[in-house]
Enzyme design. Structure first.
Site, PDB file in Angstrom:
ATOM      1  N   ASP A   5       0.741  -1.133   0.281  1.00  0.00           N
ATOM      2  CA  ASP A   5      -0.174   0.046   0.038  1.00  0.00           C
ATOM      3  C   ASP A   5       0.560   0.797   0.294  1.00  0.00           C
ATOM      4  OD1 ASP A   5      -2.855  -1.441   0.553  1.00  0.00           O
ATOM      5  OD2 ASP A   5      -1.594  -2.016   2.495  1.00  0.00           O
ATOM      6  N   GLY A  13       1.726   2.946  -2.177  1.00  0.00           N
ATOM      7  CA  GLY A  13       1.006   3.953  -3.387  1.00  0.00           C
ATOM      8  C   GLY A  13       2.060   3.745  -5.084  1.00  0.00           C
ATOM      9  N   LYS A  14       1.937   2.143  -5.080  1.00  0.00           N
ATOM     10  CA  LYS A  14       2.321   2.124  -6.597  1.00  0.00           C
ATOM     11  C   LYS A  14       1.630   2.376  -7.254  1.00  0.00           C
ATOM     12  CE  LYS A  14       2.799  -2.142  -4.800  1.00  0.00           C
ATOM     13  NZ  LYS A  14       2.782  -2.727  -3.419  1.00  0.00           N
ATOM     14  N   ASN A  74      -5.388 -10.272  -4.112  1.00  0.00           N
ATOM     15  CA  ASN A  74      -4.859  -9.968  -2.678  1.00  0.00           C
ATOM     16  C   ASN A  74      -4.758  -8.543  -2.375  1.00  0.00           C
ATOM     17  OD1 ASN A  74      -2.578 -10.904  -3.820  1.00  0.00           O
ATOM     18  ND2 ASN A  74      -1.886 -11.579  -2.189  1.00  0.00           N
ATOM     19  N   GLY A  95      -4.365  -4.313  -3.971  1.00  0.00           N
ATOM     20  CA  GLY A  95      -5.357  -3.452  -4.590  1.00  0.00           C
ATOM     21  C   GLY A  95      -4.671  -2.107  -4.931  1.00  0.00           C
ATOM     22  N   HIS A  96      -4.578  -1.469  -6.130  1.00  0.00           N
ATOM     23  CA  HIS A  96      -4.422  -0.430  -6.537  1.00  0.00           C
ATOM     24  C   HIS A  96      -5.596   0.500  -7.155  1.00  0.00           C
ATOM     25  CE1 HIS A  96      -0.342  -3.113  -7.295  1.00  0.00           C
ATOM     26  NE2 HIS A  96      -0.300  -3.266  -6.223  1.00  0.00           N
ATOM     27  N   GLN A 146       1.683  -6.183  -3.517  1.00  0.00           N
ATOM     28  CA  GLN A 146       1.993  -6.580  -2.044  1.00  0.00           C
ATOM     29  C   GLN A 146       3.172  -5.954  -1.948  1.00  0.00           C
ATOM     30  OE1 GLN A 146       1.370  -9.547  -3.711  1.00  0.00           O
ATOM     31  NE2 GLN A 146      -0.541  -8.521  -3.292  1.00  0.00           N
ATOM     32  N   GLY A 191     -11.388  -3.165   2.960  1.00  0.00           N
ATOM     33  CA  GLY A 191     -12.104  -2.324   3.357  1.00  0.00           C
ATOM     34  C   GLY A 191     -11.254  -2.020   5.192  1.00  0.00           C
TER      35      GLY A 191
HETATM   36  P1  IMP Z   1      -2.544 -12.896   1.158  1.00  0.00           P
HETATM   37  O1  IMP Z   1      -1.717 -12.215   0.429  1.00  0.00           O
HETATM   38  O2  IMP Z   1      -4.248 -12.731   0.860  1.00  0.00           O
HETATM   39  O3  IMP Z   1      -2.565 -14.338   1.450  1.00  0.00           O
HETATM   40  O4  IMP Z   1      -2.196 -12.113   2.855  1.00  0.00           O
HETATM   41  C1  IMP Z   1      -0.840 -13.047   3.529  1.00  0.00           C
HETATM   42  C2  IMP Z   1      -0.626 -11.282   4.284  1.00  0.00           C
HETATM   43  O5  IMP Z   1      -0.261 -10.092   3.245  1.00  0.00           O
HETATM   44  C3  IMP Z   1      -1.381 -10.579   4.773  1.00  0.00           C
HETATM   45  O6  IMP Z   1      -1.321 -10.414   5.926  1.00  0.00           O
HETATM   46  C4  IMP Z   1      -2.704  -9.626   4.174  1.00  0.00           C
HETATM   47  O7  IMP Z   1      -2.830  -8.561   4.724  1.00  0.00           O
HETATM   48  C5  IMP Z   1      -1.283  -9.008   4.110  1.00  0.00           C
HETATM   49  N1  IMP Z   1      -1.309  -8.767   1.854  1.00  0.00           N
HETATM   50  C6  IMP Z   1      -1.779  -8.741   0.613  1.00  0.00           C
HETATM   51  N2  IMP Z   1      -1.977  -8.243   0.109  1.00  0.00           N
HETATM   52  C7  IMP Z   1      -1.942  -7.351   0.306  1.00  0.00           C
HETATM   53  C8  IMP Z   1      -1.208  -5.974  -0.045  1.00  0.00           C
HETATM   54  O8  IMP Z   1      -1.823  -6.183  -1.618  1.00  0.00           O
HETATM   55  N3  IMP Z   1      -1.148  -4.856   0.397  1.00  0.00           N
HETATM   56  C9  IMP Z   1      -1.261  -5.521   2.038  1.00  0.00           C
HETATM   57  N4  IMP Z   1      -0.595  -6.160   2.042  1.00  0.00           N
HETATM   58  C10 IMP Z   1      -1.383  -7.071   1.655  1.00  0.00           C
END
Ligand code: IMP
Length: 453
Positions: A23, A25-26, A48, A50-51, A234, A315
């Protein structure tokens, strides 16, 4: 064949990597860079991510598709390192189409080697989190981890496999036998192989025209001198090897992953851009040494509100903390940042003083490198430097020299601490609210059209 004749890169191939826990700000930065690149590719993760991308008064939230999609004429690639939920793909594609964005097989290419996420992966993600109880990871519950487990366990179903009906059916049946055993053991409801097959065969058939050999496509494109932006999801501290294990995602988020997850040869990469916020956030569980807790909880809440720190995917409120230069130095080491983009400067505009973590102390001793054990990371005493705030608005500033002196000092301090130039400073959510440091590596990527060497 030109690919085998020359593996020396003649094109600009830049990877964009989050340096913290995501997160950073990519979305905005990739969107900004995408204009100057012909191809934008994602190389790991799935929905997973969200941009958020703001273009004028339109805002787009992207989960699976690279941020380049909102730019006309760019080709977007979903690389082999990704895990793709076809249902999520079409929800996103349909929403973008309604917003006037073309999502066609001519523009979007999904790797034939990317793995698919099935409904049982989502169910297993829930079960796995329940089993962990207090030790849960706090995943996004999208089935990401279980899909990567199947990939490593050589049970996974790839996009190209799914197009062969018999293969799809037999692998679903085999995988579901094991999955149902676990789901039922933890009180979940058995899933039906027939139903999953029916649902997935419709979806994968629709996915068919998008599926391509993206590895070959990207290597040929690089040989032809076309510019490629590799968009990370991520971030470094969530990397399955280098992150704060086990509180990580299941893919390789760092620069090396951009190579594995696209099939581009390592010597194609011509630059790595790190993205960092002026403070740190984390969603989900796991150690976070500079988190604003107890005496600083109110400050953390203020930053959460000013920075709109709520997960774009789930959210969930994000945990907020001070800038961690020690962890960011570690990220710079692993990724070899050529330049760093610093985002959300304006969020700190009202602070009297700003703390920056410059070192970690464990059991009274300074750490030389990031501790590997998460229990140790929870016991870290951060060593802070305190800098004066600038107490005036930087929102929308576009010139580095127009920033208040203390804001410039803060930026210089971070750059010294990370050991990398800061080539871009973001001063607001919109494209134009950006400072580009012209004599930086990043400035030169934006100036050149495509050929670097
Ligand atoms: P997963 O990727 O859903 O297996 O989650 C594993 C960990 O990565 C958790 O702590 C999530 O909150 C975190 N995570 C996964 N995707 C993101 C993202 O896009 N931004 C921030 N944290 C993420």
């Amino acid at each position: 064949n030109p690919v085998w004749r020359s593996v020396k890169s003649v094109s600009k191939v830049i990877a964009v990597i989050g340096a913290q826990w995501g997160d950073e700000g990519k979305g905005k930065i990739v969107d900004l860079l995408a204009e100057r690149f012909e191809i934008v590719a994602r190389y790991q993760g799935g929905h997973n991510a969200g941009h958020s991308v703001q273009v004028g008064d339109q805002s787009f939230v992207l989960h699976l598709l690279p941020s380049g999609i909102v730019h006309r004429g760019k080709t977007c690639v979903l690389g082999n390192g990704m895990v793709i939920d076809p249902k999520a793909f079409f929800v996103e594609a349909d929403r973008l189409t309604q917003q006037g964005i073309e999502v066609s097989p001519e523009r979007v290419k999904i790797s034939s080697r990317a793995h698919l996420i099935f409904p049982y992966h989502r169910a297993l993600d829930h079960t796995s989190e329940e089993r962990l109880g207090n030790e849960k990871v706090g995943t996004t519950l999208r089935g990401i981890g279980p899909a990567y487990e199947d990939k490593a366990g050589r049970r996974g179903i790839r996009t190209a496999d799914a197009l062969v009906s018999d293969v799809l059916r037999s692998r679903i049946e085999r995988n579901l036998e094991d999955a149902n055993r676990i789901i039922e053991a933890y009180g979940g409801e058995r899933l039906d192989a027939d139903e999953i097959f029916k649902e997935m065969s419709v979806l994968t058939e629709r996915l068919g025209p998008f599926i391509a050999d993206t590895t070959h496509y990207l290597n040929v494109a690089a040989t032809e001198g076309r510019s490629i932006l590799l968009e990370g999801a991520q971030a470094t501290l969530l990397d399955v090897d280098h992150g704060t294990y086990p509180f990580v995602t299941s893919s390789t988020t760092v620069a090396g992953g951009a190579i594995i997850g696209t099939g581009l040869a390592p010597n194609r990469l011509t630059g790595v851009l790190g993205i960092v916020r002026t403070y740190t956030t984390r969603v989900g569980e796991g150690p976070f040494p500079t988190e604003m807790l107890e005496g600083e909880a109110e400050l953390g809440q203020m930053i959460r509100e000013r920075g709109r720190e709520y997960g774009a995917s789930t959210g969930r409120p994000r945990r907020c903390g001070w800038f961690d230069a020690f962890a960011t130095r570690y990220a710079a080491e692993i990724n070899g940042f050529s330049s760093v983009a610093l985002t959300k400067l304006d969020v700190l505009d009202t602070l009297d003083e700003i703390k920056v973590c410059i070192g970690y102390k464990l059991d009274g001793k300074m750490c030389e490198s990031l501790p590997a054990v998460s229990q140790d990371l929870r016991r870290i005493e951060p060593v802070y430097a305190t800098l004066p705030g600038w107490k005036s608005s930087t929102l929308g500033t576009t010139e580095i020299n127009s920033l208040p002196a203390n804001a410039r000092r803060y930026i210089e301090f971070l750059s010294q601490q990370i050991g990398t130039e800061i080539g871009l400073v973001s001063t607001g959510p919109e494209r134009m609210q950006t400072i580009i440091v012209q004599d930086s590596a990043l400035g030169s990527w934006l100036r050149d059209s495509s050929v670097l060497i």
